[in-house]
Design an enzyme around this catalytic site. Structure first.
Site, mmCIF file in Angstrom:
data_model
loop_
_atom_site.group_PDB
_atom_site.id
_atom_site.type_symbol
_atom_site.label_atom_id
_atom_site.label_comp_id
_atom_site.label_asym_id
_atom_site.label_seq_id
_atom_site.Cartn_x
_atom_site.Cartn_y
_atom_site.Cartn_z
ATOM 1 N N TYR A 53 0.856 -1.207 0.024
ATOM 2 C CA TYR A 53 -0.022 0.131 -0.153
ATOM 3 C C TYR A 53 0.970 1.154 0.144
ATOM 4 O O TYR A 53 0.582 2.049 0.731
ATOM 5 C CB TYR A 53 -0.947 0.012 1.060
ATOM 6 C CG TYR A 53 -2.201 -1.043 1.095
ATOM 7 C CD1 TYR A 53 -3.273 -0.152 0.306
ATOM 8 C CD2 TYR A 53 -2.258 -2.308 1.529
ATOM 9 C CE1 TYR A 53 -4.311 -1.213 -0.055
ATOM 10 C CE2 TYR A 53 -3.289 -3.039 1.224
ATOM 11 C CZ TYR A 53 -4.345 -2.611 0.414
ATOM 12 O OH TYR A 53 -5.360 -3.428 0.440
ATOM 13 N N TYR A 68 -14.252 -4.887 3.625
ATOM 14 C CA TYR A 68 -12.802 -5.286 3.062
ATOM 15 C C TYR A 68 -12.514 -6.535 3.842
ATOM 16 O O TYR A 68 -12.747 -6.790 4.982
ATOM 17 C CB TYR A 68 -11.873 -4.360 3.843
ATOM 18 C CG TYR A 68 -10.302 -4.714 3.404
ATOM 19 C CD1 TYR A 68 -9.823 -4.558 2.241
ATOM 20 C CD2 TYR A 68 -9.858 -5.305 4.275
ATOM 21 C CE1 TYR A 68 -8.608 -5.037 2.044
ATOM 22 C CE2 TYR A 68 -8.430 -5.799 3.946
ATOM 23 C CZ TYR A 68 -7.676 -5.539 2.831
ATOM 24 O OH TYR A 68 -6.464 -6.030 2.438
ATOM 25 N N ASP A 98 -16.787 -12.512 9.011
ATOM 26 C CA ASP A 98 -15.290 -12.377 9.243
ATOM 27 C C ASP A 98 -14.819 -11.625 10.214
ATOM 28 O O ASP A 98 -14.796 -10.417 10.563
ATOM 29 C CB ASP A 98 -14.775 -11.514 7.919
ATOM 30 C CG ASP A 98 -13.436 -11.149 7.721
ATOM 31 O OD1 ASP A 98 -12.589 -11.276 8.600
ATOM 32 O OD2 ASP A 98 -13.121 -10.529 6.664
ATOM 33 N N LYS A 137 -5.005 -11.755 12.087
ATOM 34 C CA LYS A 137 -4.676 -10.442 12.904
ATOM 35 C C LYS A 137 -4.380 -10.815 14.182
ATOM 36 O O LYS A 137 -3.178 -11.223 14.607
ATOM 37 C CB LYS A 137 -5.806 -9.397 12.896
ATOM 38 C CG LYS A 137 -5.725 -8.885 11.403
ATOM 39 C CD LYS A 137 -6.334 -7.555 11.267
ATOM 40 C CE LYS A 137 -5.780 -7.037 9.904
ATOM 41 N NZ LYS A 137 -6.936 -7.139 9.096
HETATM 42 C C1 LIG Z 1 -7.228 -7.332 7.404
HETATM 43 C C2 LIG Z 1 -8.408 -7.939 7.111
HETATM 44 C C3 LIG Z 1 -8.530 -9.103 6.150
HETATM 45 C C4 LIG Z 1 -7.093 -9.519 5.397
HETATM 46 O O1 LIG Z 1 -6.252 -10.010 6.314
HETATM 47 P P1 LIG Z 1 -4.675 -10.134 5.887
HETATM 48 O O2 LIG Z 1 -3.884 -10.914 6.825
HETATM 49 O O3 LIG Z 1 -4.384 -8.854 5.829
HETATM 50 O O4 LIG Z 1 -4.667 -10.960 4.469
HETATM 51 C C5 LIG Z 1 -9.545 -9.846 5.992
HETATM 52 N N1 LIG Z 1 -10.711 -9.455 6.660
HETATM 53 C C6 LIG Z 1 -10.727 -8.289 7.539
HETATM 54 C C7 LIG Z 1 -11.967 -7.833 8.343
HETATM 55 C C8 LIG Z 1 -9.503 -7.605 7.876
HETATM 56 O O5 LIG Z 1 -9.520 -6.565 8.712
#
Ligand SMILES: *Cc1c(COP(=O)(O)O)cnc(C)c1O
Length: 423
Positions: A15, A142, A234, A263
Site C-alpha cells: 500500500y 474489506y 469475518d 490478525k
Molecule cells: C485485514 C483483514 C483481512 C485480510 O487479512 P490479511 O491477513 O491482511 O490478508 C480480512 N478481513 C478483515 C476484516 C480484515 O480486517
C-alpha cells in the site's frame, strides 16, 4: 549505505506509492506498546502494527513458548500428520466460539481464511448438486487482497485494475433500523442463487471503522438463514477482544455457519489464518466420492510455531488482568469520545471496545487519498505516536497492555493536533 537506502534499493512496500513515499523508518526493537528506530527514537504503536499486536511487541511469554516449540518441532506436513499445538489450539478456540462452530481449517493470513470460507460455501452447495453461486456482501467491505477476497470487498481504487476479473457479488448497505426491510427485499429477490453472505460484524475496519448495531446485524443474519443463505462472519479484525468482548459474535443473537480469524490470533507474532465451520458445512464434504473433498491447503497449514504463538496469545488474552485492561480502554475511549463529540472539528465519533474512530472535518469531503491523512500521520509521528489515518478518518486500536497514562498522552496529542489543523 544506511538501512533506509538499502531498503529503498530492494524492497517494495505494501500500500505504498514507492515514487513519492518518504524513507521507511527502520525499526530495530519493540517492547510492549513501543517501537524503537535505529537512531534511538521511540514510537507509541497506537494501531497495534496494522491491528495485530494485541499484547504489544516482543511479549516474553509468547517468545518463550515459540522458542521451545522451535527447538521441538518447527513444521510438519498437515496432510496425513498432525501435532499437539494444532489439536490444542482448535480445542481451545472452539470453546470460545458460538457452540455450532465445530471444525477448524488452518491457513496463513486473513485473506486466505476468507478464500477458504468462500470455497467451503460454494462447494457446500455444489456437493449437493445445487446451483447457488452468488455472494452477498456489504458495500465498502474489506476482506483481503487475494482475488476471491477482493471480489467480495467493496469496489474501490484498490480493486480498480482488476475490476472485470472479480466475480459477481451483490452488495448491500450495512443495516439500520430504517433500511432493514428494503435490504430484506433485495436479498429475497436473489435468495435462490445466493450461496452465502460474508460480512465484517459490527465494524468495517478498512472502510474507515464504520460501525453498525448488533441488533440490526442479528436481524439480517436471521433473515439470510431463513432464505437458505450461509453466513460467513469475518472476525479477522474484530476477533480476540478488539470490540470489548472476546468476539463480535458475543454481541449477536444469531450464529454464523463459518468464521474467519487472523490478525490478533497469534498476538501479531506469526502469520496464521483460521476458518472454522459448523458440522453441517463439514458434513457436506463427507463422501465416498473423492470429488467432494475440500481441495485446499497451503505449505504452512497449521504451522506448529504459529499454533504455539496463538496458544500463548490466547492464554494471555483470557487472563483477568488482560480482560480488565480491555474494559479500561473501553471506558477511557468512551469518555474521550464524549469529549470529542463536542469538538467542532470532528464528526461521526464512534467507538466500540478498544476501537475509537472519528472523522476529521475537511472541506473537500472524504476520500482515501485525502491529503489530510498524510499530514496527520506525519504530525503524530513527530510526536512519537504511530497513527495511520484512513483518509480523514483517525482511529485508535492500541495493544491491550497500554496504560491509562499512555492513553491520556495519545488523547492529549489528538486534542493538540486538532487545534493545530483547524480549518
Ligand atoms: C485485514 C483483514 C483481512 C485480510 O487479512 P490479511 O491477513 O491482511 O490478508 C480480512 N478481513 C478483515 C476484516 C480484515 O480486517
Amino acid at each position: 549505505m544506511n538501512l533506509q537506502q538499502r531498503d529503498r534499493a530492494v524492497n517494495w512496500h505494501p500500500y505504498t506509492q514507492m515514487k513519492t513515499a518518504g524513507d521507511a523508518i527502520p525499526i530495530v526493537r519493540g517492547k510492549g506498546i513501543y517501537l524503537f528506530d535505529d537512531v534511538g527514537n521511540k514510537y507509541l504503536d497506537a494501531v497495534s502494527s496494522w491491528w495485530v499486536t494485541i499484547h504489544g511487541h516482543a511479549h516474553p511469554y509468547i517468545a518463550q513458548r515459540v522458542f521451545e516449540q522451535l527447538n521441538t518441532l518447527e513444521q510438519v506436513i498437515f496432510a496425513g500428520f498432525t501435532h499437539e499445538p494444532a489439536i490444542q489450539l482448535s480445542e481451545n478456540l472452539l470453546k470460545l466460539l458460538p457452540e455450532n462452530q465445530e471444525k477448524v481449517f488452518y491457513s496463513d493470513n486473513g485473506s486466505t481464511a476468507v478464500e477458504v470460507s468462500l470455497k467451503m460455501c460454494i462447494q457446500y452447495w455444489s456437493n449437493q448438486e445445487k446451483e447457488k453461486k452468488k455472494i452477498l456482501a456489504f458495500k465498502n467491505a474489506y476482506h483481503g487482497d487475494t482475488f476471491g477476497a477482493m471480489s467480495v470487498s467493496g469496489r474501490s481504487v484498490w480493486t480498480k485494475p482488476f475490476g472485470e476479473m472479480l466475480f459477481e457479488v451483490i452488495f448491500i448497505d450495512t443495516p439500520t433500523s430504517e433500511n432493514l426491510e428494503s435490504l430484506k427485499s433485495i436479498i429475497k429477490d436473489h435468495s435462490a442463487e445466493i450461496a452465502c453472505f460474508i460480512y465484517e460484524p459490527l465494524v468495517q475496519g478498512a472502510a474507515g471503522m464504520l460501525m453498525h448495531e448488533p441488533e440490526d446485524l442479528s436481524e439480517l443474519m436471521k433473515f439470510c438463514r431463513e432464505q437458505n443463505i450461509l453466513l460467513i462472519q469475518d472476525e479477522v479484525f474484530t476477533g480476540f477482544g478488539r470490540t470489548g468482548k472476546l468476539f463480535a459474535a458475543n454481541y449477536l443473537t444469531e450464529k454464523p455457519d463459518i468464521m474467519c480469524f487472523s490478525k490478533g490470533l497469534t498476538g501479531g507474532t506469526m502469520p496464521m489464518g483460521i476458518t472454522t465451520s459448523s458440522n453441517e458445512i463439514f458434513s457436506a464434504f463427507l463422501s465416498d466420492d473423492k470429488y467432494k473433498t475440500l481441495f485446499h491447503g497451503h505449505s504452512f497449514t497449521a504451522n506448529p510455531l504459529a499454533c504455539t504463538a496463538a496458544l500463548a496469545s490466547m492464554e494471555l488474552l483470557l487472563k483477568e488482568e488482560t480482560l480488565h485492561q480491555i474494559d479500561l480502554i473501553n471506558e477511557k475511549h468512551s469518555q474521550f469520545a464524549d469529549m470529542l463529540k463536542k469538538d467542532a472539528l470532528v464528526e461521526n465519533v464512534r467507538q466500540i471496545g478498544t476501537i475509537l474512530a472519528f472523522d476529521f472535518k475537511t472541506e473537500n469531503g472524504t476520500s482515501y487519498f485525502n491529503n489530510i491523512g498524510k499530514l496527520l500521520y506525519e504530525e503524530f509521528l513527530k510526536r512519537g505516536i504511530i497513527m495511520r489515518p484512513l483518509g480523514n478518518v483517525m482511529y485508535l486500536v492500541p495493544p491491550y497492555c497500554i496504560t491509562s497514562e499512555e492513553l491520556d498522552f495519545i488523547y492529549q496529542n489528538i486534542v493538540e493536533v486538532l487545534s493545530k489543523f483547524k480549518i
